[in-house]
Design an enzyme around this catalytic site. Structure first.
Site, mmCIF file in Angstrom:
data_model
loop_
_atom_site.group_PDB
_atom_site.id
_atom_site.type_symbol
_atom_site.label_atom_id
_atom_site.label_comp_id
_atom_site.label_asym_id
_atom_site.label_seq_id
_atom_site.Cartn_x
_atom_site.Cartn_y
_atom_site.Cartn_z
ATOM 1 N N ASN A 9 27.796 -4.953 -33.718
ATOM 2 C CA ASN A 9 29.705 -4.830 -33.563
ATOM 3 C C ASN A 9 30.707 -3.670 -33.686
ATOM 4 O O ASN A 9 30.805 -3.088 -35.366
ATOM 5 C CB ASN A 9 30.601 -5.861 -34.174
ATOM 6 N N TRP A 10 30.953 -2.581 -32.640
ATOM 7 C CA TRP A 10 31.484 -0.619 -33.275
ATOM 8 C C TRP A 10 33.087 -1.268 -33.681
ATOM 9 O O TRP A 10 33.444 0.005 -33.872
ATOM 10 C CB TRP A 10 31.451 -0.447 -31.762
ATOM 11 N N GLU A 97 38.241 -10.413 -39.490
ATOM 12 C CA GLU A 97 38.919 -9.341 -39.596
ATOM 13 C C GLU A 97 40.642 -9.618 -38.424
ATOM 14 O O GLU A 97 41.516 -9.617 -38.509
ATOM 15 C CB GLU A 97 38.413 -7.783 -38.942
ATOM 16 N N GLY A 173 31.712 -4.088 -44.780
ATOM 17 C CA GLY A 173 32.297 -2.829 -45.067
ATOM 18 C C GLY A 173 32.003 -2.431 -46.140
ATOM 19 O O GLY A 173 32.717 -0.965 -46.602
ATOM 20 N N SER A 212 27.079 -5.397 -44.451
ATOM 21 C CA SER A 212 26.347 -4.148 -45.241
ATOM 22 C C SER A 212 24.826 -3.837 -45.229
ATOM 23 O O SER A 212 24.265 -3.770 -46.050
ATOM 24 C CB SER A 212 27.006 -4.295 -46.553
ATOM 25 N N GLY A 233 27.890 -4.140 -38.637
ATOM 26 C CA GLY A 233 28.955 -2.568 -38.242
ATOM 27 C C GLY A 233 29.016 -1.173 -38.430
ATOM 28 O O GLY A 233 28.321 -0.985 -37.899
ATOM 29 N N GLY A 234 29.223 -1.132 -39.695
ATOM 30 C CA GLY A 234 28.450 0.413 -39.524
ATOM 31 C C GLY A 234 28.055 1.227 -39.947
ATOM 32 O O GLY A 234 27.146 2.283 -38.660
HETATM 33 P P1 13P Z 1 29.540 -3.667 -42.033
HETATM 34 O O1 13P Z 1 28.094 -3.985 -41.331
HETATM 35 O O2 13P Z 1 29.898 -2.011 -42.090
HETATM 36 O O3 13P Z 1 29.352 -4.179 -43.486
HETATM 37 O O4 13P Z 1 29.625 -4.791 -41.024
HETATM 38 C C1 13P Z 1 29.662 -6.416 -40.794
HETATM 39 C C2 13P Z 1 30.803 -7.167 -39.471
HETATM 40 O O5 13P Z 1 31.470 -7.105 -40.347
HETATM 41 C C3 13P Z 1 29.914 -7.075 -38.707
HETATM 42 O O6 13P Z 1 30.790 -8.012 -37.688
#
Ligand code: 13P
Length: 249
Positions: A9-10, A97, A173, A212, A233-234
């Protein structure tokens, strides 16, 4: 055996140049990923580029959101038919989010889930609790409420053609991953809720963990019996990390 699935998920990241180099990096070593299906969800405006870069590869793509409506005077919204046009396989719905920053209710998320399925695409339904909800002992209540909204609208059979992502909001995150056991407990709870209605669906549905995840902790998480991959995410923005997570599947 459920197929492992790793979805990037960018979020609101990327540029034409950065996307090109990221996708080239992933493609270069994709054969090192043996057991996971890999998918990326870029911002809407890059779907055309990503489709071009990924056609003729084993990597799938999808979007991060969709409108609950079909077409018309809804400025700034994206219809499911447009995502079909761009060859999306997956659509993320109900990311925390979207829920917390854009006020998406459980009912709206369920409508979006239904819209995705009506077009033959696969919704990735995100569920997960806030830190204060966990601390108050309400994790299961929250996750059940989020899941029930979809079950009430679409019924149990709909889950067979969907993916669920458990993303504890406090782990997103923050660098603070849920322990494998914490994640497994909630995944088992979700599968148990589904199993009470239909054991076969429960056995088939992929439940991803998000929050994370990185190349170093993915293996531990993915070996838990009810964790079928990750929503990343990251770490999905770096080819090497994303591939390492895929290899852990
Ligand atoms: P992170 O991997 O950056 O914690 O984000 C997770 C996320 O919200 C994926 O949708």
């Amino acid at each position: 055996m459920r197929q492992s699935l790793v979805v990037g998920n960018w979020k609101m990241n990327g540029s034409i140049e950065a996307n090109r180099s990221l996708i080239e990096g992933i493609k270069q070593n994709i054969t090192s990923v043996k057991n996971s299906e890999m998918a990326v969800c870029p911002p809407f405006v890059y779907l055309h580029q990503i489709r071009e870069l990924l056609k003729d590869t084993s990597i799938s793509w999808g979007s991060q959101n969709v409108s609950q409506r079909d077409s018309g005077a809804f400025t700034g919204e994206i219809a499911i038919s447009m995502l079909v046009d761009f060859g999306c396989k997956y659509v993320i719905v109900g990311h925390s989010e979207r829920r917390s920053l854009y006020g998406e209710s459980d009912e709206l998320v369920a409508e979006k889930f239904a819209k995705v399925q009506s077009a033959g695409l696969i919704p990735i339904l995100c569920v997960g609790e806030l830190l204060e909800e966990r601390e108050a002992g309400n994790t299961e209540t929250v996750v059940k409420r989020q899941l029930d909204a979809v079950l009430n609208l679409q019924g149990i059979a709909s889950l067979e053609k969907s993916v669920i992502a458990y993303e504890p909001v406090w782990a997103i995150g923050t660098g603070k991953t849920a322990t494998p056991q914490q994640a497994q407990d909630v995944h088992a709870f979700i599968r148990g809720q589904i199993s009470a209605l239909d054991a076969e669906v429960a056995n088939k549905v992929q439940i991803l963990y998000g929050g994370s995840v990185n190349g170093s902790n993915a293996k531990e998480l993915f070996t838990m019996s009810d964790i079928d991959g990750g929503l990343i995410g990251g770490a999905s923005l770096k080819a090497e990390d994303f591939l390492a997570i895929g290899q852990a599947g």
